[in-house]
Design a protein around this motif. Structure first.
Motif, short mmCIF file in Angstrom:
data_model
loop_
_atom_site.label_atom_id
_atom_site.label_comp_id
_atom_site.label_asym_id
_atom_site.label_seq_id
_atom_site.Cartn_x
_atom_site.Cartn_y
_atom_site.Cartn_z
N TRP A 1 11.70 2.36 9.33
CA TRP A 1 11.50 1.42 8.41
C TRP A 1 11.88 1.60 7.07
CZ3 TRP A 1 6.36 0.28 10.43
CH2 TRP A 1 6.28 -0.17 11.89
N LEU A 2 12.33 0.92 6.34
CA LEU A 2 12.68 0.91 4.86
C LEU A 2 11.90 -0.40 4.22
CD1 LEU A 2 13.93 2.10 2.19
CD2 LEU A 2 16.02 0.57 2.66
N ILE A 3 10.75 0.02 3.54
CA ILE A 3 9.76 -1.01 3.12
C ILE A 3 10.01 -1.24 1.32
CG2 ILE A 3 7.56 -1.72 2.75
CD1 ILE A 3 6.93 -0.33 5.65
N VAL A 4 10.06 -2.22 0.89
CA VAL A 4 10.13 -2.39 -0.49
C VAL A 4 8.88 -3.18 -0.80
CG1 VAL A 4 11.01 -3.57 -2.51
CG2 VAL A 4 12.38 -2.58 -0.51
N ILE A 5 7.92 -2.58 -1.66
CA ILE A 5 6.67 -3.07 -2.27
C ILE A 5 6.95 -3.34 -3.68
CG2 ILE A 5 4.36 -2.61 -2.45
CD1 ILE A 5 4.62 -0.62 -0.06
N GLU A 6 6.30 -4.78 -4.15
CA GLU A 6 6.45 -4.82 -5.76
C GLU A 6 4.83 -5.25 -6.03
OE1 GLU A 6 9.39 -7.51 -6.65
OE2 GLU A 6 10.91 -6.38 -5.74
N ASN A 7 4.33 -4.58 -7.06
CA ASN A 7 3.08 -4.94 -7.54
C ASN A 7 2.16 -5.29 -6.39
OD1 ASN A 7 3.93 -4.82 -10.41
ND2 ASN A 7 4.97 -6.99 -9.82
N GLY A 8 1.75 -3.94 -5.52
CA GLY A 8 1.06 -4.22 -4.41
C GLY A 8 1.20 -5.28 -3.28
N VAL A 9 2.66 -5.98 -3.33
CA VAL A 9 2.84 -7.02 -2.21
C VAL A 9 4.10 -6.45 -1.70
CG1 VAL A 9 3.69 -9.43 -2.00
CG2 VAL A 9 1.94 -8.78 -3.67
N GLN A 10 4.12 -6.55 -0.20
CA GLN A 10 5.27 -6.02 0.42
C GLN A 10 6.43 -7.08 0.57
OE1 GLN A 10 4.79 -3.93 4.35
NE2 GLN A 10 6.49 -4.57 4.99
N MET A 11 7.46 -6.91 -0.01
CA MET A 11 8.67 -7.73 -0.03
C MET A 11 9.60 -8.05 1.14
SD MET A 11 7.65 -8.89 -2.91
CE MET A 11 9.05 -9.94 -3.11
N SER A 12 9.84 -6.67 1.59
CA SER A 12 10.77 -6.47 2.77
C SER A 12 10.45 -5.24 3.81
CB SER A 12 12.08 -6.41 2.41
OG SER A 12 12.36 -5.08 1.44
N LEU A 13 11.25 -5.41 4.98
CA LEU A 13 11.09 -4.27 5.87
C LEU A 13 12.16 -4.35 6.62
CD1 LEU A 13 8.23 -3.33 8.37
CD2 LEU A 13 10.59 -3.81 9.27
N THR A 14 13.20 -3.18 6.53
CA THR A 14 14.38 -3.13 7.35
C THR A 14 14.26 -2.14 8.24
OG1 THR A 14 15.59 -3.90 5.36
CG2 THR A 14 16.91 -2.89 6.96
N LEU A 15 14.41 -2.46 9.50
CA LEU A 15 14.76 -1.44 10.81
C LEU A 15 15.61 -0.77 10.70
CD1 LEU A 15 13.41 -0.74 13.66
CD2 LEU A 15 15.00 -2.43 14.44
#
Length: 133
Positions: A104-118
């Motif tokens: 997974w490629l996960i994007v986190i901004e300021n302690g909040v998960q914005m996205s997950l790409t498989l």
């Protein structure tokens, strides 16, 4: 590597393994995106917002009698960009067991998960993040 981001990801996976959807989505943005379009299995599409993502996760939990994600590697490749190499073990009807390897490629901004790409492999996820292993 940001230990906070890695810990956020690990807590979410632990919640999934406990079948705890509230815990899984505790740190997800309301408008988060899950891009599952690379899946060779269930629901290969993009899910937008918790109102789509939560039922998607629930279907996985309801489809299999058991499901457990094992993290093989977690790498924060850039600030707030995390690649998670993993294998999921499922047990379904008639005690049939299967496993699925993914990243997974996960994007986190300021302690909040914005996205997950498989992605199917860690190499694909790293390449999508602009890196090569």
């Amino acid at each position: 590597m940001s230990e906070e981001n890695v810990e956020l990801v690990r807590r979410a996976i632990d919640a999934y393994n406990r079948r705890d959807l509230d815990g899984l989505f505790e740190n997800w943005a309301p408008d988060a995106v899950v891009d599952w379009s690379n899946s060779h299995g269930l629901d290969a599409r993009v899910f937008r917002g918790r109102e789509e993502i939560r039922p998607f996760a629930r279907r996985f939990l309801e489809t299999f009698d058991e499901g457990r994600i094992e993290v093989l590697d977690v790498v924060e490749v850039d600030a707030g960009v995390v690649v998670v190499d993993n294998v999921t073990f499922f047990r379904g009807r008639d005690d049939i067991e299967v496993q699925a390897r993914a990243a997974w490629l996960i994007v986190i901004e300021n302690g909040v998960q914005m996205s997950l790409t498989l992605y199917q492999t860690k190499e694909e996820a790293l390449e999508a993040a602009g890196l090569r292993e």
